[in-house]
Design a protein around this motif. Structure first.
Motif, PDB file in Angstrom:
ATOM      1  N   LYS A 224       0.846  -1.207   0.000  1.00 36.02           N
ATOM      2  CA  LYS A 224       0.000   0.000   0.000  1.00 36.02           C
ATOM      3  C   LYS A 224       0.876   1.250   0.000  1.00 36.02           C
ATOM      4  CE  LYS A 224      -4.142  -1.956   2.174  1.00 36.02           C
ATOM      5  NZ  LYS A 224      -5.033  -1.945   3.363  1.00 36.02           N
ATOM      6  N   LYS A 225       1.931   1.222   0.815  1.00 36.49           N
ATOM      7  CA  LYS A 225       2.835   2.370   0.858  1.00 36.49           C
ATOM      8  C   LYS A 225       3.569   2.540  -0.470  1.00 36.49           C
ATOM      9  CE  LYS A 225       3.695   1.911   5.842  1.00 36.49           C
ATOM     10  NZ  LYS A 225       4.723   1.570   6.861  1.00 36.49           N
ATOM     11  N   ARG A 226       4.014   1.436  -1.047  1.00 33.86           N
ATOM     12  CA  ARG A 226       4.760   1.528  -2.306  1.00 33.86           C
ATOM     13  C   ARG A 226       3.855   1.994  -3.445  1.00 33.86           C
ATOM     14  NH1 ARG A 226       9.727  -0.060  -4.050  1.00 33.86           N
ATOM     15  NH2 ARG A 226      10.162  -1.113  -2.060  1.00 33.86           N
ATOM     16  N   ALA A 227       2.626   1.508  -3.477  1.00 28.55           N
ATOM     17  CA  ALA A 227       1.695   1.942  -4.527  1.00 28.55           C
ATOM     18  C   ALA A 227       1.467   3.441  -4.439  1.00 28.55           C
ATOM     19  CB  ALA A 227       0.377   1.190  -4.401  1.00 28.55           C
ATOM     20  N   SER A 228       1.353   3.936  -3.203  1.00 31.21           N
ATOM     21  CA  SER A 228       1.162   5.379  -3.017  1.00 31.21           C
ATOM     22  C   SER A 228       2.388   6.155  -3.480  1.00 31.21           C
ATOM     23  CB  SER A 228       0.881   5.671  -1.537  1.00 31.21           C
ATOM     24  OG  SER A 228       0.762   7.060  -1.314  1.00 31.21           O
ATOM     25  N   SER A 229       3.591   5.677  -3.127  1.00 33.64           N
ATOM     26  CA  SER A 229       4.818   6.389  -3.505  1.00 33.64           C
ATOM     27  C   SER A 229       5.062   6.348  -5.006  1.00 33.64           C
ATOM     28  CB  SER A 229       6.018   5.807  -2.765  1.00 33.64           C
ATOM     29  OG  SER A 229       6.294   4.489  -3.200  1.00 33.64           O
ATOM     30  N   MET A 230       4.570   5.289  -5.667  1.00 31.38           N
ATOM     31  CA  MET A 230       4.742   5.163  -7.117  1.00 31.38           C
ATOM     32  C   MET A 230       3.561   5.760  -7.875  1.00 31.38           C
ATOM     33  SD  MET A 230       6.312   1.255  -7.309  1.00 31.38           S
ATOM     34  CE  MET A 230       6.353   1.231  -9.115  1.00 31.38           C
ATOM     35  N   ALA A 231       2.604   6.303  -7.122  1.00 32.00           N
ATOM     36  CA  ALA A 231       1.405   6.920  -7.720  1.00 32.00           C
ATOM     37  C   ALA A 231       0.631   5.936  -8.589  1.00 32.00           C
ATOM     38  CB  ALA A 231       1.792   8.158  -8.530  1.00 32.00           C
ATOM     39  N   ALA A 235      -5.488  -1.191 -10.848  1.00 30.99           N
ATOM     40  CA  ALA A 235      -5.093  -2.595 -10.744  1.00 30.99           C
ATOM     41  C   ALA A 235      -4.217  -3.027 -11.920  1.00 30.99           C
ATOM     42  CB  ALA A 235      -6.341  -3.471 -10.671  1.00 30.99           C
ATOM     43  N   ALA A 236      -4.465  -2.456 -13.081  1.00 28.83           N
ATOM     44  CA  ALA A 236      -3.727  -2.839 -14.281  1.00 28.83           C
ATOM     45  C   ALA A 236      -2.240  -2.540 -14.165  1.00 28.83           C
ATOM     46  CB  ALA A 236      -4.310  -2.132 -15.498  1.00 28.83           C
ATOM     47  N   ARG A 237      -1.869  -1.602 -13.302  1.00 30.01           N
ATOM     48  CA  ARG A 237      -0.463  -1.226 -13.154  1.00 30.01           C
ATOM     49  C   ARG A 237       0.168  -1.822 -11.890  1.00 30.01           C
ATOM     50  NH1 ARG A 237       0.962   4.630 -12.779  1.00 30.01           N
ATOM     51  NH2 ARG A 237       3.041   3.657 -12.693  1.00 30.01           N
ATOM     52  N   PHE A 238      -0.562  -2.645 -11.174  1.00 27.02           N
ATOM     53  CA  PHE A 238      -0.085  -3.101  -9.877  1.00 27.02           C
ATOM     54  C   PHE A 238       1.068  -4.091  -9.979  1.00 27.02           C
ATOM     55  CE2 PHE A 238      -0.232  -5.534  -5.895  1.00 27.02           C
ATOM     56  CZ  PHE A 238      -0.157  -4.480  -4.990  1.00 27.02           C
ATOM     57  N   ARG A 239       1.206  -4.765 -11.118  1.00 25.09           N
ATOM     58  CA  ARG A 239       2.293  -5.729 -11.278  1.00 25.09           C
ATOM     59  C   ARG A 239       3.649  -5.083 -10.994  1.00 25.09           C
ATOM     60  NH1 ARG A 239       2.697 -10.516 -14.217  1.00 25.09           N
ATOM     61  NH2 ARG A 239       0.690 -10.093 -15.194  1.00 25.09           N
ATOM     62  N   GLU A 240       3.851  -3.848 -11.479  1.00 24.15           N
ATOM     63  CA  GLU A 240       5.140  -3.186 -11.278  1.00 24.15           C
ATOM     64  C   GLU A 240       5.365  -2.846  -9.805  1.00 24.15           C
ATOM     65  OE1 GLU A 240       4.941   1.205 -12.748  1.00 24.15           O
ATOM     66  OE2 GLU A 240       3.471   0.088 -13.946  1.00 24.15           O
ATOM     67  N   VAL A 241       4.302  -2.594  -9.076  1.00 25.92           N
ATOM     68  CA  VAL A 241       4.411  -2.330  -7.638  1.00 25.92           C
ATOM     69  C   VAL A 241       4.842  -3.606  -6.905  1.00 25.92           C
ATOM     70  CG1 VAL A 241       3.157  -1.640  -5.551  1.00 25.92           C
ATOM     71  CG2 VAL A 241       2.657  -0.532  -7.746  1.00 25.92           C
ATOM     72  N   LEU A 242       4.165  -4.697  -7.215  1.00 24.90           N
ATOM     73  CA  LEU A 242       4.477  -5.970  -6.566  1.00 24.90           C
ATOM     74  C   LEU A 242       5.898  -6.417  -6.905  1.00 24.90           C
ATOM     75  CD1 LEU A 242       3.652  -8.391  -4.877  1.00 24.90           C
ATOM     76  CD2 LEU A 242       2.543  -9.372  -6.901  1.00 24.90           C
ATOM     77  N   SER A 243       6.300  -6.262  -8.160  1.00 28.59           N
ATOM     78  CA  SER A 243       7.645  -6.645  -8.569  1.00 28.59           C
ATOM     79  C   SER A 243       8.707  -5.854  -7.797  1.00 28.59           C
ATOM     80  CB  SER A 243       7.821  -6.420 -10.077  1.00 28.59           C
ATOM     81  OG  SER A 243       9.122  -6.776 -10.493  1.00 28.59           O
ATOM     82  N   ALA A 244       8.505  -4.553  -7.696  1.00 25.48           N
ATOM     83  CA  ALA A 244       9.463  -3.698  -6.993  1.00 25.48           C
ATOM     84  C   ALA A 244       9.552  -4.058  -5.514  1.00 25.48           C
ATOM     85  CB  ALA A 244       9.074  -2.229  -7.154  1.00 25.48           C
ATOM     86  N   GLU A 245       8.422  -4.372  -4.894  1.00 23.62           N
ATOM     87  CA  GLU A 245       8.419  -4.712  -3.468  1.00 23.62           C
ATOM     88  C   GLU A 245       9.089  -6.059  -3.218  1.00 23.62           C
ATOM     89  OE1 GLU A 245       8.033  -4.392   0.519  1.00 23.62           O
ATOM     90  OE2 GLU A 245       7.673  -2.829  -0.984  1.00 23.62           O
TER      91      GLU A 245
END
Length: 466
Positions: A224-231, A235-245
């Protein structure tokens, strides 16, 4: 540390400078010629004996054609290390490990200005291993030779080998990925934002992947914190958030501070996780990198454990220190380090009894061994490595907790990753205990113990290319 004390790396444009190693190659012990079966099989008492000559001398060596020599020299001088191409040239028309291959290897090392004695040690040890392990199939010879050259020539970080390791890692994670794939695919493909329903579904996917409730809650909070920091709000863009985390949660192993040799590594873990073969694989890897290795058989509760390590030490060219069944394990540790100091070993791998983490008296024994090592050799043990089995899922997490509380674990080796869909436990261990995973087991062969890279884990799990 490298097998060869000097080497002229012709690839990459560096044709002049020789690369010094931290230590010279140490000729190993000859493999136990009755230990001729591959890993995981029983020892064949009727195995054939090794030929009297360990190597073919120059007078008997086959003549290498000028065309073949030119082809290898050209390949070695390419802009990057082309390991597969080198192997293709070395193994052209080779269907067995014999005189033609040894002659070609000697030419390779001469071209790279490797000291002759060290080149002979490499060839002789490979010949002894091929005989003892009965390497007959060309693909087995190729696989073994590749691993030896990768480590001896210090090529593990070259692009081609990194890609090769990633492919093996992706194959090992196949079952875990399959468990993730359906749920994550549907989640990433949905329209809309990161609402409560999205997070609840993601939480269920993590728990089903054997991450455990506590680790899942921490990971959800981090995401949740990373998604917020990456703006990222869709849902379609969440893969990049999960990968980075996933890439970020795995700490790197710390390089141990070893003021004076030997480095002492204390291996701990419960029965059945593959600790004995992991010790053998670590010893083998270290030997191929030029280290002089001593295995200490500290599990004195089982005569079979001592015997297994004696066989493995002979196979991989390591020294062995053992005492009789029932001996004091702390005394084994003390005397093994004493032997290593006297005889110039630079790495001691200390086995300990495969105790149950619930047995308080046995966990206290681990503390005693640690105290004895600290008194004998200041700074030792330099690393305490816990071996856990990926197939046990959340049991591995509880083992990590109790061993870490008892003796302070520095690193994790995760075995049997290729045989389970419970690879999510890796995330649990990393996020709950912040312990680095140094190696993962991706199969039964010696070369199947590979360094763990968090970035590779994230990409392989999410089906991304490297």
């Amino acid at each position: 540390m490298a097998f060869f004390s000097t080497i002229k790396k012709l690839w990459g444009g560096d044709t002049a400078a020789a690369t010094p190693a931290e230590a010279q190659a140490q000729p190993g012990l000859q493999p136990d010629l009755q230990a001729g079966q591959p890993a995981g099989q029983e020892v064949d008492e009727q195995a054939p004996t090794q030929p009297e000559a360990a190597a073919t001398n120059e007078a008997q060596a086959p003549e290498l054609s000028q065309a073949w020599r030119d082809a290898l020299a050209t390949s070695l001088s390419a802009g990057r290390a082309k390991i597969s191409q080198w192997l293709g040239i070395l193994l052209t028309d080779i269907d067995s490990a014999g005189p033609e291959l040894w002659a070609r290897l000697r030419f390779l090392f001469a071209t790279l200005s490797v000291p002759e004695a060290e080149a002979e040690a490499f060839v002789n040890e490979f010949e002894a291993w091929a005989w003892a392990m009965r390497l007959q199939k060309p693909e087995d010879i190729r696989s073994e030779l590749r691993y030896r050259l990768i480590l001896a020539l210090d090529l593990e970080q070259e692009q081609e080998e990194r890609t090769n390791i990633f492919k093996k890692f992706a194959q090992g994670l196949a079952q875990t990925k399959a468990r993730f794939a359906t749920g994550l695919g549907a989640l990433f493909g949905r329209s809309g934002g990161l609402d409560d329903a999205f997070w609840e579904e993601l939480e269920e996917i993590f728990i089903m992947a054997d991450m455990g409730s506590e680790a899942t809650q921490k990971l959800i909070g981090n995401l949740k914190k990373r998604a917020s920091s990456m703006a990222v709000t869709e849902a379609a863009r969440f893969r990049e958030v999960l990968s980075a985390e996933l890439e970020a949660i795995f700490p790197l192993p710390k390089k141990p501070k070893v003021a004076a040799a030997p480095e002492v590594v204390m291996m701990v873990g419960v029965n059945g996780v593959g600790k004995t073969t992991t010790i053998a694989k670590l010893a083998y890897r270290a030997r191929l990198q030029g280290r002089k290795v001593l295995i200490a058989a500290g599990d004195t509760f089982r005569a079979a454990a001592i015997g297994q390590l004696e066989i493995w030490a002979a196979r991989v060219g390591a020294g062995i220190f053992s005492k009789a069944e029932g001996s004091d394990p702390a005394a084994v540790a003390f005397e093994a380090v004493d032997m290593a100091q006297r005889e110039g070993f630079d790495l001691v791998l200390l086995d300990t009894a495969g105790r149950l983490h619930t047995q308080v008296n046995l966990m206290e024994e681990l503390r005693k061994i640690k105290r004895v090592l600290e008194k004998k050799h200041p700074g030792a043990p330099h690393r305490i490595v816990l071996v856990i089995d990926a197939t046990t899922g959340q049991n591995a997490l509880s083992q990590t907790k109790l061993f870490h509380e008892a003796v302070g674990v520095d690193e994790i080796v995760l075995t049997k990753l290729d045989g389970t869909a419970k690879g999510g436990v890796m995330v649990s261990v990393a996020i709950t205990h912040r312990l680095p995973i140094s190696f993962v087991g991706l199969g039964e062969k010696m070369e199947d113990l590979r360094p763990f890279v968090g970035e590779d884990f994230a990409k392989a799990l999410l089906g991304q290319s490297r």
